[in-house]
Design a protein around this motif. Sequence first.
Motif, PDB file in Angstrom:
ATOM      1  N   SER A 138       0.806  -1.222   0.000  1.00  0.00           N
ATOM      2  CA  SER A 138       0.000   0.000   0.000  1.00  0.00           C
ATOM      3  C   SER A 138       0.840   1.274   0.000  1.00  0.00           C
ATOM      4  O   SER A 138       0.453   2.283  -0.580  1.00  0.00           O
ATOM      5  N   GLY A 139       1.989   1.237   0.654  1.00  0.00           N
ATOM      6  CA  GLY A 139       2.871   2.409   0.648  1.00  0.00           C
ATOM      7  C   GLY A 139       3.351   2.750  -0.740  1.00  0.00           C
ATOM      8  O   GLY A 139       3.694   3.896  -1.032  1.00  0.00           O
ATOM      9  N   ALA A 140       3.371   1.760  -1.621  1.00  0.00           N
ATOM     10  CA  ALA A 140       3.673   1.914  -3.044  1.00  0.00           C
ATOM     11  C   ALA A 140       4.991   2.638  -3.279  1.00  0.00           C
ATOM     12  O   ALA A 140       6.049   2.117  -2.977  1.00  0.00           O
ATOM     13  N   LEU A 141       4.942   3.849  -3.812  1.00  0.00           N
ATOM     14  CA  LEU A 141       6.136   4.539  -4.293  1.00  0.00           C
ATOM     15  C   LEU A 141       7.193   4.699  -3.208  1.00  0.00           C
ATOM     16  O   LEU A 141       8.379   4.454  -3.441  1.00  0.00           O
ATOM     17  N   TYR A 142       6.779   5.121  -2.020  1.00  0.00           N
ATOM     18  CA  TYR A 142       7.795   5.354  -0.988  1.00  0.00           C
ATOM     19  C   TYR A 142       8.327   4.045  -0.419  1.00  0.00           C
ATOM     20  O   TYR A 142       9.486   3.960   0.002  1.00  0.00           O
ATOM     21  N   PHE A 143       7.499   3.003  -0.405  1.00  0.00           N
ATOM     22  CA  PHE A 143       7.984   1.693   0.025  1.00  0.00           C
ATOM     23  C   PHE A 143       9.042   1.190  -0.955  1.00  0.00           C
ATOM     24  O   PHE A 143      10.093   0.678  -0.562  1.00  0.00           O
TER      25      PHE A 143
ATOM     26  N   HIS B 193      11.424   8.434   2.616  1.00  0.00           N
ATOM     27  CA  HIS B 193      10.784   9.539   3.332  1.00  0.00           C
ATOM     28  C   HIS B 193      10.423  10.677   2.375  1.00  0.00           C
ATOM     29  O   HIS B 193       9.282  11.164   2.364  1.00  0.00           O
ATOM     30  N   TYR B 194      11.376  11.095   1.545  1.00  0.00           N
ATOM     31  CA  TYR B 194      11.110  12.218   0.637  1.00  0.00           C
ATOM     32  C   TYR B 194      10.158  11.818  -0.483  1.00  0.00           C
ATOM     33  O   TYR B 194       9.316  12.627  -0.917  1.00  0.00           O
ATOM     34  N   THR B 195      10.260  10.579  -0.948  1.00  0.00           N
ATOM     35  CA  THR B 195       9.313  10.106  -1.964  1.00  0.00           C
ATOM     36  C   THR B 195       7.890  10.142  -1.424  1.00  0.00           C
ATOM     37  O   THR B 195       6.948  10.517  -2.133  1.00  0.00           O
TER      38      THR B 195
ATOM     39  N   THR C 117       4.562  13.572  -9.900  1.00  0.00           N
ATOM     40  CA  THR C 117       5.413  13.095 -10.989  1.00  0.00           C
ATOM     41  C   THR C 117       6.824  12.734 -10.519  1.00  0.00           C
ATOM     42  O   THR C 117       7.346  11.679 -10.894  1.00  0.00           O
ATOM     43  N   PRO C 118       7.501  13.565  -9.687  1.00  0.00           N
ATOM     44  CA  PRO C 118       8.811  13.134  -9.173  1.00  0.00           C
ATOM     45  C   PRO C 118       8.718  11.866  -8.333  1.00  0.00           C
ATOM     46  O   PRO C 118       9.656  11.056  -8.327  1.00  0.00           O
ATOM     47  N   ALA C 119       7.602  11.676  -7.641  1.00  0.00           N
ATOM     48  CA  ALA C 119       7.439  10.465  -6.835  1.00  0.00           C
ATOM     49  C   ALA C 119       7.409   9.218  -7.711  1.00  0.00           C
ATOM     50  O   ALA C 119       7.784   8.131  -7.268  1.00  0.00           O
ATOM     51  N   TYR C 120       6.955   9.347  -8.971  1.00  0.00           N
ATOM     52  CA  TYR C 120       6.998   8.226  -9.895  1.00  0.00           C
ATOM     53  C   TYR C 120       8.433   7.909 -10.322  1.00  0.00           C
ATOM     54  O   TYR C 120       8.815   6.751 -10.487  1.00  0.00           O
TER      55      TYR C 120
ATOM     56  N   LEU D   3       8.790  20.292   0.859  1.00  0.00           N
ATOM     57  CA  LEU D   3      10.175  19.862   1.053  1.00  0.00           C
ATOM     58  C   LEU D   3      10.685  20.273   2.424  1.00  0.00           C
ATOM     59  O   LEU D   3      11.416  19.526   3.084  1.00  0.00           O
ATOM     60  N   ALA D   4      10.289  21.483   2.865  1.00  0.00           N
ATOM     61  CA  ALA D   4      10.702  21.939   4.197  1.00  0.00           C
ATOM     62  C   ALA D   4      10.104  21.053   5.283  1.00  0.00           C
ATOM     63  O   ALA D   4      10.786  20.673   6.246  1.00  0.00           O
ATOM     64  N   LEU D   5       8.834  20.691   5.125  1.00  0.00           N
ATOM     65  CA  LEU D   5       8.184  19.827   6.112  1.00  0.00           C
ATOM     66  C   LEU D   5       8.818  18.443   6.112  1.00  0.00           C
ATOM     67  O   LEU D   5       9.031  17.840   7.177  1.00  0.00           O
TER      68      LEU D   5
END
Length: 473
Positions: free
Chosen positions: A64-69, A81-83, A370-373, A440-442
């Motif tokens: 379920s986390g998909a891209l960041y996983f 984390h950033y993804t 899009t960057p997350a992809y 990005l700051a967060l």
Amino acid sequence: MGGFGNFALSFNVISILSGCMTLFLFGLNTGGPAVMVWGWAFVGLMVLCVGLALAEVTSAYPVSGALYFMASKLGGPRWGHYTAWFNLLGLLGGMAAGPYGSALFISAWLNLSFGFIPSPMKTFAIFAGLLLLLVVMNLFGVRLVSVLNSISVWWHLAGVAAIVIALVVVPDHHQSAGFVFREFANNTGWSNPWYVGLLGLLLAQYTFSGYDASAHLSEETLRAQTAAARGIVHSILWSWIVGFVLLAGLLYAIQDYNGTVNSPTGVPPAQIFLDALGRTAAEVLLLVVIIAQVFCANAGLASASRMIFAFSRDGALPFAQTWKRLNPRTKTPVNAVWLAVAVPLILAAPSLFSTTAYTAIATINVIGITPAYAIPIYLRLRAGRRFRPGPWQLGRWSKPIGLIAVIWVPLVTLLFCLPPVSPVTVDTFNYAPVALVGMLALAWVTWHWGPRHDIAPEYGTPRERDQMAEDVV
């Protein structure tokens, strides 16, 4: 859900009757028909490359986390984390842009049917009411979401067919092929046609987003290693084909270009229906489009809420204990659903005073998601032989397709951070880069001062997850 339900989710989040329609005015002003048609063909090809590369990684990590996983497994917790924050910004931006665009169409339908006079405040109120409706629809569990998505696929296909056939058969006058494929229009205030043409790609790039929904629902999908990967690719491919037909049909049926751009309804497709088909048919077809857009937003909320749930389950989102709670009966992440509509409500607030706010909201979706992809795809290329593919893979095409994807994504991300209208004023300012910098700051603050967690734990092998799903059924 089964394979078709998983495909239906991404197809509905892409929703050509939402993205193409809601940014149609932007397209007419920013390049006109030529950029809309050829931009759709070119961007669709680039996005298909991104989707193919992403599907290969999804087959290896159907969680379920998909891209960041995926990013965490391939590059480590910091990459994950950033993804996750990019993905979250994009999904929430989409949840603002989609329903707000639907509110514009609802206002136009009310104007045609009951003489309703749209205003920013009234449109925002409709937007808020629509978000509330989506919450109710999502709180009944994934079975209802799956059923609605399956219905929505056929609604989209039948709706596009009805619109295009009506626009081809009924009007006495149609535009020429030269108009549809070569007419360039520029109402942006910028003088450079190349710059304007590149800006016009936003219509297609915004529409082709959200197909990661298939990956986010993989833990609720049978045989997810192949079903989720196929869901991503097929949703892009079919949207590319059907969307081209829809755009061409609408452009051929324009009766008065300036009248369409300056439509009193505020929605050019509504004016095209009105001029070409008459009031009654226009009201019916607008209603078809609105229902399709609600289906789209419903699927988008399912995807966004699962992303929030997964990120919170891994302890990496502030107040994670609140967002990861599940309803004991439906197993729906109720608090995550509420958060997934509360943030979009805030993101859309500038529409009350900004004339270009909707473009900025759509841009937030693009420059977030899009960057997350691209990040998991880049990390998969960097891993080389260390990457262990799942049953759905590209073989020797993996590297060239992945390279196209990671080159394309930074280009469009930078492009949509630029101002779309000249002169740049408070009313026309593109505040999407501000949202990106804030995100990005967060992400930086939560990484350095938030709780550290491994956001790629093992949730069992794919075979074990499939067996668990079979047992539930």
